[in-house]
Design an enzyme around this catalytic site. Structure first.
Site, PDB file in Angstrom:
ATOM      1  N   GLY A   1       1.027  -1.299  -0.305  1.00 52.59           N
ATOM      2  CA  GLY A   1      -0.092  -0.171   0.335  1.00 52.59           C
ATOM      3  C   GLY A   1       1.019   1.212  -0.019  1.00 52.59           C
ATOM      4  O   GLY A   1       2.320   1.713   0.737  1.00 52.59           O
ATOM      5  N   CYS A   2       0.545   1.982   0.095  1.00 58.25           N
ATOM      6  CA  CYS A   2       1.388   3.457  -0.366  1.00 58.25           C
ATOM      7  C   CYS A   2       1.674   4.441   0.740  1.00 58.25           C
ATOM      8  O   CYS A   2       2.768   4.415   1.313  1.00 58.25           O
ATOM      9  CB  CYS A   2      -0.068   4.798  -0.796  1.00 58.25           C
ATOM     10  SG  CYS A   2      -1.710   5.408  -0.195  1.00 58.25           S
ATOM     11  N   TYR A   3       0.673   3.412   1.703  1.00 60.26           N
ATOM     12  CA  TYR A   3       1.489   4.514   3.599  1.00 60.26           C
ATOM     13  C   TYR A   3       2.037   3.223   4.067  1.00 60.26           C
ATOM     14  O   TYR A   3       3.093   3.909   4.197  1.00 60.26           O
ATOM     15  CB  TYR A   3      -0.111   4.354   4.219  1.00 60.26           C
ATOM     16  CG  TYR A   3      -1.188   5.444   4.645  1.00 60.26           C
ATOM     17  CD1 TYR A   3      -0.218   6.970   3.976  1.00 60.26           C
ATOM     18  CD2 TYR A   3      -2.058   5.724   4.234  1.00 60.26           C
ATOM     19  CE1 TYR A   3      -1.432   7.809   4.803  1.00 60.26           C
ATOM     20  CE2 TYR A   3      -3.265   6.717   4.237  1.00 60.26           C
ATOM     21  CZ  TYR A   3      -2.062   8.506   4.157  1.00 60.26           C
ATOM     22  OH  TYR A   3      -3.363   9.511   4.273  1.00 60.26           O
TER      23      TYR A   3
END
Length: 341
Positions: free
Chosen positions: A140-142
Site C-alpha cells: 500500500g501507499c502508506y
C-alpha cells in the site's frame, strides 16, 4: 515482448500504469479492462480499446496487473496464475500473510487463501523473494512510505523494543480512489486538512506491523494517524521513533541500505523530505532528524500513485521476469512522462 493486461484500468492507479507502460521496452499492453470505459480508445495506445471484464481473458497473457478492489482481486489473481500468467496485485488481498489476519482487518473471508502468504513487494528490501515470483502483493501507499525508512532500522536492531512508533501521515486526494465520494469533492477538501481512522483503526496498520514484527519481533505498537491533504497526489509520512543506538548509526544504516538504489534517496543531515520533490516521479525521499537524545524523526515523501502504487508495481513485475527493477521507469523519466498530465 511480454504480453500485459491491466484490470481496473480506469482508476487512478490503472491510468498511471498505462501511462508508464507506454515506455516499457519489454512489456506490451494487450488488454485494458474497464467496464465503465468499454469501447473507448486507450489514450496513448491508438490500436487498443478498453474491454469489459466479461470479455477479458487471462489466457495468452504473460503478466497481469490487478488494480481492482480488495475482495475481488484475489480470485482474479488465482485464475490468472492458474493459466500461467504472472500477477502483480495492487489491492490489499495478498498483503497479509494469513486468512485470519485478512479477515481481522477487512471483515470478510479471504477469497483465495491458498495464495497466502504472497511475496510482499518492497523491491529495495526484499529483492530475493520477488525475483522470478509467480505473483506479488504490491504494498500500500502508506505502508511504502513508512516501511522504507523503518524496516532497515528494525532489521538492524536500532529501534527500542516495545516503544510506540508514532506516524503522522498525509496523502493527496487521489489516494481515496477514482470513485466519487462526498468527502473527496472539491468543496469538501479545499482549504481543509482532515484526519481519519486515527490511532490503530486504519487497515494499513496490520500490513505495517506484520512487516515490522517479522524484522523485529519485539517492536513497539504502531500509532497511525492518516490525513487527507487538499492536493491531487503525493504522500508524506512523519515518523517518531525511540532509538536504541545513536542517530549517527541509524543514518549510516539507511544510507548503506539505499546507497545503490536509484529510486530511494536518503537526504543529507539538515534537509527534509517534501512532497514537491517527489510528485510525478518514481522516487522516495527520506530525511532523518534528531529530536532528543534517543528520539528521531523520520520523514518519507512519495507520490502515492507512483512509488506508492504503479511504478512500484512495474518494479515488481520487472523482478518477476528477472530483469533490472528500474527497467522502463528510467526511460519514463527520460522521456518526460512525469510532465504529461
Amino acid at each position: 515482448m511480454k504480453k500485459v493486461g491491466v484490470w481496473g484500468a480506469s482508476g487512478y492507479t490503472g491510468q498511471e500504469l498505462l501511462l508508464l507502460l507506454r515506455q516499457h521496452p519489454l512489456f506490451k499492453v494487450m488488454l485494458a479492462v474497464s467496464d465503465s470505459l468499454a469501447g473507448e480508445v486507450v489514450e496513448g495506445y491508438s490500436e487498443l480499446t478498453y474491454c469489459t471484464q466479461a470479455d477479458a481473458h487471462f489466457e495468452g497473457l504473460d503478466l497481469v496487473f490487478l488494480c481492482t478492489p480488495h475482495g475481488a482481486s484475489a480470485q482474479l489473481a488465482a485464475e490468472a496464475v492458474a493459466v500461467g500468467a504472472k500477477v502483480v496485485d495492487l489491492s490489499a488481498d495478498l498483503r497479509l500473510k494469513t486468512p485470519e489476519c485478512y479477515q481481522q482487518w477487512y471483515q470478510h473471508t479471504h477469497p483465495a487463501p491458498h495464495l497466502l502468504p504472497a511475496p510482499y513487494g518492497l523491491v529495495e528490501l526484499y529483492p530475493e523473494q520477488l525475483t522470478n515470483a509467480d505473483y506479488i502483493a504490491n504494498p500500500g501507499c502508506y505502508p511504502t512510505s513508512i516501511l522504507l525508512p523503518l524496516l532497515p532500522l528494525a532489521m538492524n536492531g536500532v529501534l527500542q523494543e516495545q516503544m510506540p512508533i508514532i506516524v503522522d501521515a498525509k496523502s493527496g486526494v487521489s489516494g481515496a480512489g477514482h470513485t466519487p465520494k462526498r468527502e473527496t469533492h472539491f468543496v469538501e477538501v479545499f482549504g481543509d486538512l482532515k484526519p481519519y481512522n486515527i490511532g490503530r483503526v486504519h487497515r494499513h496498520v496490520g500490513e505495517i506491523e506484520q512487516e515490522l514484527e517479522t524484522a523485529m519481533p519485539n517492536v513497539g505498537p504502531l500509532v497511525f494517524s492518516p490525513h487527507l491533504l487538499p492536493i491531487d497526489r503525493g504522500l508524506l509520512s512523519t515518523i517518531y521513533v525511540h532509538l536504541s543506538k545513536p542517530i549517527t548509526v541509524a543514518r549510516e544504516i539507511l544510507e548503506s541500505t539505499y546507497e545503490h538504489e536509484p529510486f530511494v534517496q536518503v537526504l543529507p543531515d539538515g534537509m527534509l523530505a517534501r512532497i514537491k520533490h517527489v510528485a510525478r516521479t518514481n522516487k522516495a525521499l527520506i530525511s532523518l532528524s534528531s529530536a532528543t537524545s534517543d528520539v528521531a524523526v523520520l520523514v518519507c515523501a512519495i507520490d502515492n500513485l507512483r512509488k506508492g502504487a504503479a511504478s512500484q508495481a512495474i518494479q515488481n513485475a520487472n523482478l518477476m521476469f528477472n530483469i533490472p527493477h528500474t527497467t522502463g521507469l528510467t526511460e519514463a523519466m527520460a522521456h518526460g512522462i512525469a510532465d504529461s498530465y
